[in-house]
Design a protein around this motif. Structure first.
Motif, PDB file in Angstrom:
ATOM      1  N   SER A   2       0.877  -1.134  -0.123  1.00  0.00           N
ATOM      2  CA  SER A   2      -0.107   0.129   0.052  1.00  0.00           C
ATOM      3  C   SER A   2       1.015   1.401  -0.029  1.00  0.00           C
ATOM      4  CB  SER A   2      -0.856  -0.006   1.123  1.00  0.00           C
ATOM      5  OG  SER A   2      -1.717   1.271   1.267  1.00  0.00           O
ATOM      6  N   LYS A   3       1.615   1.444   0.880  1.00  0.00           N
ATOM      7  CA  LYS A   3       2.826   2.364   0.837  1.00  0.00           C
ATOM      8  C   LYS A   3       3.488   2.702  -0.493  1.00  0.00           C
ATOM      9  CE  LYS A   3       5.482   5.594   2.715  1.00  0.00           C
ATOM     10  NZ  LYS A   3       5.082   6.801   3.166  1.00  0.00           N
ATOM     11  N   LEU A   4       3.960   1.608  -0.971  1.00  0.00           N
ATOM     12  CA  LEU A   4       4.700   1.706  -2.303  1.00  0.00           C
ATOM     13  C   LEU A   4       3.701   1.998  -3.253  1.00  0.00           C
ATOM     14  CD1 LEU A   4       6.940  -1.620  -2.068  1.00  0.00           C
ATOM     15  CD2 LEU A   4       7.542   0.511  -1.175  1.00  0.00           C
ATOM     16  N   THR A   5       2.782   1.514  -3.372  1.00  0.00           N
ATOM     17  CA  THR A   5       1.713   2.016  -4.484  1.00  0.00           C
ATOM     18  C   THR A   5       1.360   3.281  -4.067  1.00  0.00           C
ATOM     19  OG1 THR A   5       0.839  -0.351  -4.589  1.00  0.00           O
ATOM     20  CG2 THR A   5      -0.614   1.502  -5.328  1.00  0.00           C
ATOM     21  N   THR A   6       1.207   3.855  -3.117  1.00  0.00           N
ATOM     22  CA  THR A   6       0.894   5.252  -2.772  1.00  0.00           C
ATOM     23  C   THR A   6       2.036   6.276  -3.618  1.00  0.00           C
ATOM     24  OG1 THR A   6      -0.481   4.876  -1.137  1.00  0.00           O
ATOM     25  CG2 THR A   6       0.480   7.148  -1.064  1.00  0.00           C
ATOM     26  N   MET A   7       3.280   5.805  -3.046  1.00  0.00           N
ATOM     27  CA  MET A   7       4.367   6.498  -3.541  1.00  0.00           C
ATOM     28  C   MET A   7       4.546   6.682  -5.099  1.00  0.00           C
ATOM     29  SD  MET A   7       7.357   6.063  -0.770  1.00  0.00           S
ATOM     30  CE  MET A   7       8.341   7.534  -1.412  1.00  0.00           C
ATOM     31  N   ILE A   8       4.274   5.417  -5.759  1.00  0.00           N
ATOM     32  CA  ILE A   8       4.401   5.493  -7.084  1.00  0.00           C
ATOM     33  C   ILE A   8       3.253   6.380  -7.660  1.00  0.00           C
ATOM     34  CG2 ILE A   8       4.080   3.862  -9.030  1.00  0.00           C
ATOM     35  CD1 ILE A   8       5.606   1.675  -7.422  1.00  0.00           C
ATOM     36  N   SER A   9       1.995   6.406  -7.060  1.00  0.00           N
ATOM     37  CA  SER A   9       1.046   7.404  -7.361  1.00  0.00           C
ATOM     38  C   SER A   9       1.398   8.601  -7.437  1.00  0.00           C
ATOM     39  CB  SER A   9      -0.319   6.983  -6.958  1.00  0.00           C
ATOM     40  OG  SER A   9      -0.265   7.207  -5.515  1.00  0.00           O
ATOM     41  N   GLU A  10       2.304   9.020  -6.308  1.00  0.00           N
ATOM     42  CA  GLU A  10       2.714  10.251  -6.166  1.00  0.00           C
ATOM     43  C   GLU A  10       3.865  10.874  -7.083  1.00  0.00           C
ATOM     44  OE1 GLU A  10       3.384  10.436  -1.990  1.00  0.00           O
ATOM     45  OE2 GLU A  10       1.327  10.611  -1.475  1.00  0.00           O
ATOM     46  N   GLY A  11       4.201   9.922  -7.996  1.00  0.00           N
ATOM     47  CA  GLY A  11       5.250  10.306  -8.890  1.00  0.00           C
ATOM     48  C   GLY A  11       6.491   9.819  -8.479  1.00  0.00           C
ATOM     49  N   TRP A  12       6.725   8.973  -7.700  1.00  0.00           N
ATOM     50  CA  TRP A  12       7.966   8.336  -7.341  1.00  0.00           C
ATOM     51  C   TRP A  12       8.582   7.089  -7.927  1.00  0.00           C
ATOM     52  CZ3 TRP A  12      11.247  11.130  -3.963  1.00  0.00           C
ATOM     53  CH2 TRP A  12      10.723  11.971  -2.908  1.00  0.00           C
ATOM     54  N   ASP A  13       9.628   7.288  -8.427  1.00  0.00           N
ATOM     55  CA  ASP A  13       9.770   5.885  -9.110  1.00  0.00           C
ATOM     56  C   ASP A  13      10.860   4.776  -8.044  1.00  0.00           C
ATOM     57  OD1 ASP A  13       8.967   6.290 -11.714  1.00  0.00           O
ATOM     58  OD2 ASP A  13      10.557   7.758 -12.129  1.00  0.00           O
ATOM     59  N   LEU A  14      10.461   3.609  -7.842  1.00  0.00           N
ATOM     60  CA  LEU A  14      11.521   2.725  -7.128  1.00  0.00           C
ATOM     61  C   LEU A  14      12.592   2.312  -7.976  1.00  0.00           C
ATOM     62  CD1 LEU A  14      11.461   1.049  -4.673  1.00  0.00           C
ATOM     63  CD2 LEU A  14      10.226  -0.822  -5.760  1.00  0.00           C
ATOM     64  N   ILE A  15      13.674   2.809  -7.597  1.00  0.00           N
ATOM     65  CA  ILE A  15      14.790   2.579  -8.212  1.00  0.00           C
ATOM     66  C   ILE A  15      15.816   1.430  -7.757  1.00  0.00           C
ATOM     67  CG2 ILE A  15      15.038   4.814  -9.378  1.00  0.00           C
ATOM     68  CD1 ILE A  15      17.124   5.636  -7.205  1.00  0.00           C
ATOM     69  N   PHE A  16      15.536   1.097  -6.247  1.00  0.00           N
ATOM     70  CA  PHE A  16      16.499   0.016  -5.773  1.00  0.00           C
ATOM     71  C   PHE A  16      16.001  -0.684  -4.648  1.00  0.00           C
ATOM     72  CE2 PHE A  16      20.409  -1.530  -3.516  1.00  0.00           C
ATOM     73  CZ  PHE A  16      21.136  -2.127  -4.526  1.00  0.00           C
ATOM     74  N   VAL A  17      16.065  -1.742  -4.103  1.00  0.00           N
ATOM     75  CA  VAL A  17      15.669  -2.249  -3.030  1.00  0.00           C
ATOM     76  C   VAL A  17      16.788  -3.080  -2.406  1.00  0.00           C
ATOM     77  CG1 VAL A  17      13.957  -3.801  -2.014  1.00  0.00           C
ATOM     78  CG2 VAL A  17      13.359  -2.500  -3.961  1.00  0.00           C
ATOM     79  N   THR A  18      17.076  -2.935  -1.228  1.00  0.00           N
ATOM     80  CA  THR A  18      17.996  -3.722  -0.530  1.00  0.00           C
ATOM     81  C   THR A  18      17.702  -4.420   0.681  1.00  0.00           C
ATOM     82  OG1 THR A  18      20.444  -3.897  -0.041  1.00  0.00           O
ATOM     83  CG2 THR A  18      19.211  -1.910   0.566  1.00  0.00           C
TER      84      THR A  18
END
Length: 150
Positions: free
Chosen positions: A107-123
């Motif tokens: 839910s958090k990641l989906t909200t951020m993507i809808s706000e224009g953020w691009d997920l670029i890396f996960v560690t």
């Protein structure tokens, strides 16, 4: 033909001079793997900004002066804390808790993507229970996003 080449070359070189400005945001999930459900699990997102340069020093052969920043100046008081469930309860590993955490994090990641953020890396990393005398452990994941500044 010369006109088309000139137009093409001008466009390519002009793009090299345009500096893209981005902001980066890190979201961290900390999930407890302490037996009996005694730990705390959270999804953390800083609201306050910090300039790393204020807390950085450059060491050289001639000058090894350390940065004298105080911890209280680095510490962030403004942050978002989302409760997650621990991986374990009294009966052992709880798969429903893992699924619940996945739903909240999604839910958090989906909200951020809808706000224009691009997920670029996960560690991620784990510090697991080291045996009978330890009883501690966490599973930590950092989600790193970027977004073009307006």
């Amino acid at each position: 033909m010369v006109f088309i080449f000139t137009l093409f070359a001008t466009t390519i070189f002009a793009q090299d001079n345009v500096k893209q400005e981005f902001e980066v945001k890190v979201i961290t999930s900390v999930e407890s793997i302490i037996p009996d459900g005694l730990g705390r699990s959270r999804l953390i997102s800083a609201n306050d900004k910090r300039d790393y340069k204020q807390f950085t020093s450059s060491q050289t052969k001639d000058d090894n002066t350390r940065n004298k920043s105080k911890r209280k100046d680095i510490r962030v008081k403004g942050f978002e804390e989302t409760k997650l469930l621990n991986f374990y309860n009294i009966a052992g590993i709880r798969f429903q808790n893992i699924a619940a955490n996945d739903a909240v994090i999604s839910s958090k990641l989906t909200t951020m993507i809808s706000e224009g953020w691009d997920l670029i890396f996960v560690t991620s990393a784990v510090e697991s229970d080291a045996g009978a005398d330890d009883g501690n452990g966490i599973f930590i994941t950092r989600y790193i996003f970027k977004r073009k500044l307006n």
